[in-house]
Design a protein around this motif. Sequence first.
Motif, mmCIF file in Angstrom:
data_model
loop_
_atom_site.group_PDB
_atom_site.id
_atom_site.type_symbol
_atom_site.label_atom_id
_atom_site.label_comp_id
_atom_site.label_asym_id
_atom_site.label_seq_id
_atom_site.Cartn_x
_atom_site.Cartn_y
_atom_site.Cartn_z
ATOM 1 N N TRP A 126 99.649 81.373 100.115
ATOM 2 C CA TRP A 126 100.230 82.708 100.035
ATOM 3 C C TRP A 126 100.721 82.992 98.619
ATOM 4 C CZ3 TRP A 126 103.864 81.874 104.833
ATOM 5 C CH2 TRP A 126 103.064 81.776 105.985
ATOM 6 N N ALA A 127 100.456 84.200 98.137
ATOM 7 C CA ALA A 127 100.876 84.570 96.782
ATOM 8 C C ALA A 127 102.389 84.485 96.625
ATOM 9 C CB ALA A 127 100.387 85.977 96.454
ATOM 10 N N GLU A 128 103.139 84.914 97.673
ATOM 11 C CA GLU A 128 104.592 84.935 97.550
ATOM 12 C C GLU A 128 105.200 83.537 97.485
ATOM 13 O OE1 GLU A 128 103.763 86.350 101.860
ATOM 14 O OE2 GLU A 128 102.719 86.245 99.938
ATOM 15 N N THR A 129 104.421 82.517 97.856
ATOM 16 C CA THR A 129 104.903 81.143 97.710
ATOM 17 C C THR A 129 105.048 80.779 96.233
ATOM 18 O OG1 THR A 129 103.909 80.424 99.799
ATOM 19 C CG2 THR A 129 104.352 78.708 98.167
ATOM 20 N N TRP A 130 104.171 81.310 95.400
ATOM 21 C CA TRP A 130 104.087 80.877 94.008
ATOM 22 C C TRP A 130 104.665 81.861 93.004
ATOM 23 C CZ3 TRP A 130 102.996 75.976 94.181
ATOM 24 C CH2 TRP A 130 102.237 75.487 95.255
ATOM 25 N N GLU A 131 104.904 83.096 93.432
ATOM 26 C CA GLU A 131 105.432 84.084 92.493
ATOM 27 C C GLU A 131 106.332 85.069 93.221
ATOM 28 O OE1 GLU A 131 102.014 87.510 92.407
ATOM 29 O OE2 GLU A 131 101.660 85.727 91.165
ATOM 30 N N SER A 132 107.168 85.724 92.453
ATOM 31 C CA SER A 132 108.057 86.750 93.000
ATOM 32 C C SER A 132 108.019 87.948 92.070
ATOM 33 C CB SER A 132 109.486 86.220 93.115
ATOM 34 O OG SER A 132 110.348 87.212 93.635
ATOM 35 N N ASP A 133 107.569 89.091 92.589
ATOM 36 C CA ASP A 133 107.406 90.306 91.780
ATOM 37 C C ASP A 133 106.539 90.038 90.555
ATOM 38 O OD1 ASP A 133 108.980 91.857 93.489
ATOM 39 O OD2 ASP A 133 110.828 91.233 92.482
ATOM 40 N N GLY A 134 105.495 89.233 90.750
ATOM 41 C CA GLY A 134 104.551 88.958 89.683
ATOM 42 C C GLY A 134 104.989 87.895 88.697
ATOM 43 N N VAL A 135 106.168 87.321 88.909
ATOM 44 C CA VAL A 135 106.687 86.294 88.003
ATOM 45 C C VAL A 135 106.499 84.920 88.636
ATOM 46 C CG1 VAL A 135 108.712 85.418 86.797
ATOM 47 C CG2 VAL A 135 108.371 87.893 87.062
ATOM 48 N N ASP A 136 105.870 84.000 87.895
ATOM 49 C CA ASP A 136 105.659 82.638 88.382
ATOM 50 C C ASP A 136 107.002 81.972 88.656
ATOM 51 O OD1 ASP A 136 103.480 80.186 88.308
ATOM 52 O OD2 ASP A 136 105.485 79.557 87.669
ATOM 53 N N ARG A 137 107.125 81.304 89.802
ATOM 54 C CA ARG A 137 108.378 80.646 90.129
ATOM 55 C C ARG A 137 108.199 79.156 90.439
ATOM 56 N NH1 ARG A 137 110.150 79.984 95.165
ATOM 57 N NH2 ARG A 137 108.837 80.537 96.941
ATOM 58 N N THR A 138 107.105 78.579 89.960
ATOM 59 C CA THR A 138 106.910 77.142 90.151
ATOM 60 C C THR A 138 107.813 76.356 89.197
ATOM 61 O OG1 THR A 138 105.073 77.208 88.571
ATOM 62 C CG2 THR A 138 104.518 77.379 90.902
ATOM 63 N N PRO A 139 108.209 75.129 89.575
ATOM 64 C CA PRO A 139 107.865 74.435 90.814
ATOM 65 C C PRO A 139 108.622 75.009 92.010
ATOM 66 C CG PRO A 139 109.432 73.147 89.583
ATOM 67 C CD PRO A 139 109.077 74.313 88.714
ATOM 68 N N ILE A 140 107.999 74.945 93.176
ATOM 69 C CA ILE A 140 108.583 75.537 94.375
ATOM 70 C C ILE A 140 108.900 74.453 95.409
ATOM 71 C CG2 ILE A 140 107.441 77.762 94.035
ATOM 72 C CD1 ILE A 140 106.138 75.572 96.792
ATOM 73 N N ILE A 141 109.754 74.828 96.353
ATOM 74 C CA ILE A 141 110.061 73.973 97.501
ATOM 75 C C ILE A 141 109.493 74.666 98.736
ATOM 76 C CG2 ILE A 141 111.863 72.919 98.907
ATOM 77 C CD1 ILE A 141 113.658 72.977 96.411
ATOM 78 N N PRO A 142 108.587 74.026 99.485
ATOM 79 C CA PRO A 142 107.970 74.674 100.653
ATOM 80 C C PRO A 142 108.794 74.498 101.925
ATOM 81 C CG PRO A 142 106.959 72.550 100.289
ATOM 82 C CD PRO A 142 108.015 72.705 99.212
ATOM 83 N N SER A 143 108.216 74.920 103.028
ATOM 84 C CA SER A 143 108.765 74.806 104.395
ATOM 85 C C SER A 143 109.925 75.776 104.596
ATOM 86 C CB SER A 143 109.207 73.379 104.721
ATOM 87 O OG SER A 143 108.120 72.496 104.730
ATOM 88 N N HIS A 144 109.615 76.911 105.201
ATOM 89 C CA HIS A 144 110.608 77.977 105.334
ATOM 90 C C HIS A 144 111.273 78.036 106.709
ATOM 91 C CE1 HIS A 144 108.496 79.030 101.681
ATOM 92 N NE2 HIS A 144 109.504 79.813 101.381
ATOM 93 N N GLU A 145 110.809 77.252 107.647
ATOM 94 C CA GLU A 145 111.396 77.221 108.994
ATOM 95 C C GLU A 145 112.329 76.027 109.072
ATOM 96 O OE1 GLU A 145 107.537 77.471 111.462
ATOM 97 O OE2 GLU A 145 107.059 77.251 109.339
ATOM 98 N N PHE A 146 113.578 76.249 109.445
ATOM 99 C CA PHE A 146 114.545 75.160 109.351
ATOM 100 C C PHE A 146 115.551 75.196 110.492
ATOM 101 C CE2 PHE A 146 116.707 78.755 107.524
ATOM 102 C CZ PHE A 146 118.025 78.599 107.956
ATOM 103 N N ALA A 147 116.212 74.066 110.664
ATOM 104 C CA ALA A 147 117.401 73.959 111.506
ATOM 105 C C ALA A 147 118.340 72.981 110.826
ATOM 106 C CB ALA A 147 117.049 73.478 112.911
ATOM 107 N N GLY A 148 119.625 73.229 110.952
ATOM 108 C CA GLY A 148 120.599 72.351 110.321
ATOM 109 C C GLY A 148 122.003 72.798 110.647
ATOM 110 N N THR A 149 122.940 72.518 109.733
ATOM 111 C CA THR A 149 124.332 72.935 109.903
ATOM 112 C C THR A 149 124.812 73.604 108.619
ATOM 113 O OG1 THR A 149 125.144 70.776 109.178
ATOM 114 C CG2 THR A 149 124.867 71.109 111.553
ATOM 115 N N VAL A 150 125.739 74.518 108.772
ATOM 116 C CA VAL A 150 126.293 75.215 107.611
ATOM 117 C C VAL A 150 127.129 74.240 106.786
ATOM 118 C CG1 VAL A 150 127.817 77.066 106.839
ATOM 119 C CG2 VAL A 150 126.306 77.436 108.796
ATOM 120 N N ALA A 151 126.822 74.161 105.497
ATOM 121 C CA ALA A 151 127.602 73.324 104.583
ATOM 122 C C ALA A 151 128.676 74.151 103.876
ATOM 123 C CB ALA A 151 126.692 72.660 103.557
ATOM 124 N N GLU A 152 128.291 75.338 103.388
ATOM 125 C CA GLU A 152 129.240 76.229 102.728
ATOM 126 C C GLU A 152 128.873 77.674 103.032
ATOM 127 O OE1 GLU A 152 129.906 75.579 98.574
ATOM 128 O OE2 GLU A 152 129.715 73.395 98.749
#
Length: 285
Positions: free
Chosen positions: A17-43
């Motif tokens: 997906w294009a939005e994985t690698w850029e935001s508003d046409g600006v490269d944002r690599t390196p990226i962290i994948p996996s957008h579905e999560f479960a956990g606990t609130v830290a802050e």
Amino acid sequence: MLVRVEAAAITAPELTWAETWESDGVDRTPIIPSHEFAGTVAEVGDGVEGFAAGDPVFGLVPFDRDGAAAEFVAVPASSMGHRSSSVDPTIAAAAVLPALTAWEALHDRVKLAAGQRLLVRGGAGAVGSMLTQIGHAADAHVTATVSSADDVERVRSLGADEVVVVPRGSDPEDLRGFDVVVDAVGDRIPRWMYAAAAPHGTLISLQFPPDDELASEYGVSTVFFVVSADARRLAELDDLLANRRLTAEVASLFPLERGREAFETAGTPGRRHGKVLLLVRADRI
């Protein structure tokens, strides 16, 4: 909010997906994948209400931000919801993207009603299984197609009233008169799906925009959207998960340090059904 990640689910196509690698046409690599999560609130950040440190949560990180394949992830409060203590983080993480997609399709886009006829193409897949379960929970009459007879009983157990084997490349001629038709396979929508919708029925596409000419030819409305998270949908999904009216299948679990192997497994054609997950907390493996 800052979330301490317990489990992160993998959607292999996100690496295309294009939005994985850029935001508003600006490269944002390196990226962290996996957008579905479960956990606990830290802050909790300034201005956030209704959450406190230690709360169990789950959600969907916006696709143009870094994901949850990490010990911590920063998430807009609007993209996450409370998770009942009875809902395992692996199930919540596996459910969130396909379930949000199915919920938005059936309740926000068409408002599926009890007694209506719903056709799900690809009922054995991650999104298809959620469409089947959520359609069943809405008291619709659910017909699901599968490509192999091996999946018939499993999809029926999810709540499908009827399961039809449609091998890939074939065109069934006896599927007609559905109020809502949803393609959960993810390739180009075949002509027979337009024909399956009743006049003035609705066809929903989740991967590719529908063909306007075919829609006009068969007299059906079309819907195409990109899923988003909000607190209301997440609360509905948590209630379904907590009351065991909705479940997600987990295919395999990997520790965070084996993330590359996990993504390669998730992208393997013909693998077993269910989500591939990264478990960030080592004590859960």
